[in-house]
Scaffold this motif. Structure first.
Motif, PDB file in Angstrom:
ATOM      1  N   ASN A 194      61.581  30.285  75.193  1.00 11.75           N
ATOM      2  CA  ASN A 194      62.916  30.347  75.785  1.00 11.75           C
ATOM      3  C   ASN A 194      63.989  29.852  74.817  1.00 11.75           C
ATOM      4  N   ASP A 195      63.649  28.815  74.053  1.00  6.76           N
ATOM      5  CA  ASP A 195      64.623  28.314  73.078  1.00  6.76           C
ATOM      6  C   ASP A 195      64.885  29.350  71.984  1.00  6.76           C
ATOM      7  N   ASP A 198      67.131  31.924  73.325  1.00  5.04           N
ATOM      8  CA  ASP A 198      68.490  31.373  73.330  1.00  5.04           C
ATOM      9  C   ASP A 198      69.167  31.579  71.973  1.00  5.04           C
ATOM     10  N   ASN A 202      72.335  33.796  72.021  1.00  5.96           N
ATOM     11  CA  ASN A 202      73.578  33.019  71.941  1.00  5.96           C
ATOM     12  C   ASN A 202      74.115  32.847  70.522  1.00  5.96           C
ATOM     13  N   ASP A 203      73.221  32.872  69.536  1.00  8.34           N
ATOM     14  CA  ASP A 203      73.655  32.626  68.161  1.00  8.34           C
ATOM     15  C   ASP A 203      73.741  33.899  67.320  1.00  8.34           C
ATOM     16  N   ASP A 230      61.341  38.390  79.812  1.00  7.87           N
ATOM     17  CA  ASP A 230      62.064  38.166  78.555  1.00  7.87           C
ATOM     18  C   ASP A 230      62.835  39.418  78.158  1.00  7.87           C
ATOM     19  N   ARG A 233      65.905  39.941  80.243  1.00  9.85           N
ATOM     20  CA  ARG A 233      66.921  38.959  79.854  1.00  9.85           C
ATOM     21  C   ARG A 233      67.666  39.411  78.590  1.00  9.85           C
TER      22      ARG A 233
END
Length: 411
Positions: A194-195, A198, A202-203, A230, A233
């Motif tokens: 999950n990280d 992210d 997000n980055d 996943d 998402r």
């Protein structure tokens, strides 16, 4: 600059107006003009037809194609051409009994390529990738999709996408870029998926969108990689930036990725070596193109996409190379077409349709590539003197190419 090709034995894949794709029984139909000509102005097809209807032979350049066949250049809708080095040792490891999954679990596979790419300069990465682009052009490919995904860090993913953009600028071949940040889990995120998602969402994704570095977004939806949850998402995040999904699904396991692709209006779902009836039924009446990668099956000795079952069910199908260092170190679409006929029981007509017009659709290029049509790009293969187009897949391993034209220029 006008170019006139005359005395063409067979001019394949002709149409009066661009079709979206061909499906089911239509895939067995390959429109042909015998004893034909084709007229090109700069990079565009402006006329074609039978030689008896050609009123004059005036052009800046005339090519006599007596005894030769002319067809649209191949449209390769799934590749990973931008990578560093190779993975030849893993090839030997598989011969010695290790599986693809075992190699990946031992730190090989995608992570091996990512480690090398991260330490390779952008200039060197471009040089290595340019060699491959020149190679596939000579093999008759006139449009190609290239994915990132061997970076797996912000800097390395952006480096890959910048190289793809530079290749598209510097070569006449049309190149489409796909952001595949979710190709595998980096070692440092091995137990924290999950990280990592992210980071991708997000980055990296906002910069990819801001700098217009990709048109498509992709994810490896597979057991041991990324789940259907996943996938949904990531595709949802990509849609917020206008990126169109093209996803890896059903390579080793069928876990519902096909349905996720359809739900998020993916232009294509790719691999499909494992297909359930519910996956085939889900693709019916959708706008999502199934894409088969037969040279990957050949190289890894895994099942082939069940093309016969899918086409007989009324589906379209595209063919692509999956050119990459680990599972398909070849960008030869001629071999792909042959393998589809030999191993997947596709007819020559079906295979050529899959590698041209349907491949173009799988890249959003159906209005400009994939067929002989007035107003489309002059991307053409002129074969050697061969008996018929059936000889193209029949002569596997021998590329019966005399000349390739991309955007009207001889390669």
């Amino acid at each position: 600059m006008t170019t006139l090709i005359i005395n063409i034995k067979e001019l394949l894949q002709v149409e009066d107006s661009p079709k979206k794709m061909v499906s089911g029984k239509e895939m067995k139909i390959l429109p042909v003009v015998n004893d034909a000509f084709i007229l090109i102005e700069n990079d565009i097809i402006i006329n074609f037809g039978e030689m008896k209807d050609l009123s004059n032979l005036i052009a800046d350049k005339i090519i006599d194609a007596s005894g030769r066949i002319v067809l649209p250049a191949w449209c390769d809708s799934h590749t990973h051409i931008v990578y560093a080095g190779n993975r030849e040792q893993e090839f030997v490891d598989r011969i010695n009994g290790l599986t693809y999954e075992e190699i990946a679990n031992n730190g090989g596979g995608i992570l091996n390529s990512a480690k090398l790419l991260q330490t390779t300069s952008e200039e060197e990465l471009y040089k290595q990738s340019a060699v491959r682009i020149e190679e596939v052009m000579k093999l008759g490919t006139g449009a190609v999709e290239i994915k990132s995904g061997y970076g797996l860090t912000l800097d390395a993913e952006l480096k890959m996408l910048r190289v793809i953009k530079k290749l598209n600028k510097n070569y006449p071949i049309t190149i489409k870029a796909t952001f595949l940040g979710a190709h595998a889990l980096p070692f440092e995120f091995k137990n924290n998926k999950n990280d990592y998602l992210d980071v991708v969402i997000n980055d990296i994704l906002p910069i990819v969108a801001k700098e217009n570095l990709a048109e498509f977004i992709d994810i490896f939806c597979e057991t041991g990689y990324f789940s259907v949850e996943d996938t949904e998402r990531l595709l949802n995040a990509g849609s917020n930036y206008g990126l169109i999904p093209k996803i890896h699904v059903n390579q080793f396991n069928a876990i519902g990725g096909v349905q996720a692709g359809i739900k998020y209006k993916a232009v294509s779902v790719d691999h499909l070596e494992e297909m359930r009836d519910e996956d085939i039924n889900a693709l019916k009446n959708s706008n999502t193109m199934p894409v088969a990668l037969p040279s990957c099956s050949f190289f890894l000795s895994i099942p082939y996409t069940p093309a016969r079952k899918m086409i007989d069910a009324g589906l379209p199908l595209a063919l692509a190379t999956d050119y990459n260092p680990g599972s398909t170190p070849s960008g030869n679409m001629n071999f792909v077409v042959s393998t589809a006929c030999i191993k997947m029981k596709m007819t020559p007509e079906e295979a050529i349709n899959a590698a041209t017009i349907n491949g173009a659709y799988a890249m959003g290029l159906e209005k400009t590539h994939g067929s002989i049509c007035k107003g489309k790009k002059a991307n053409l293969i002129i074969t050697e003197q061969i008996p018929s187009y059936n000889f193209i897949p029949y002569s596997f391993g021998n590329n019966k190419i005399y000349q390739v034209l991309i955007e009207g220029k001889i390669i």
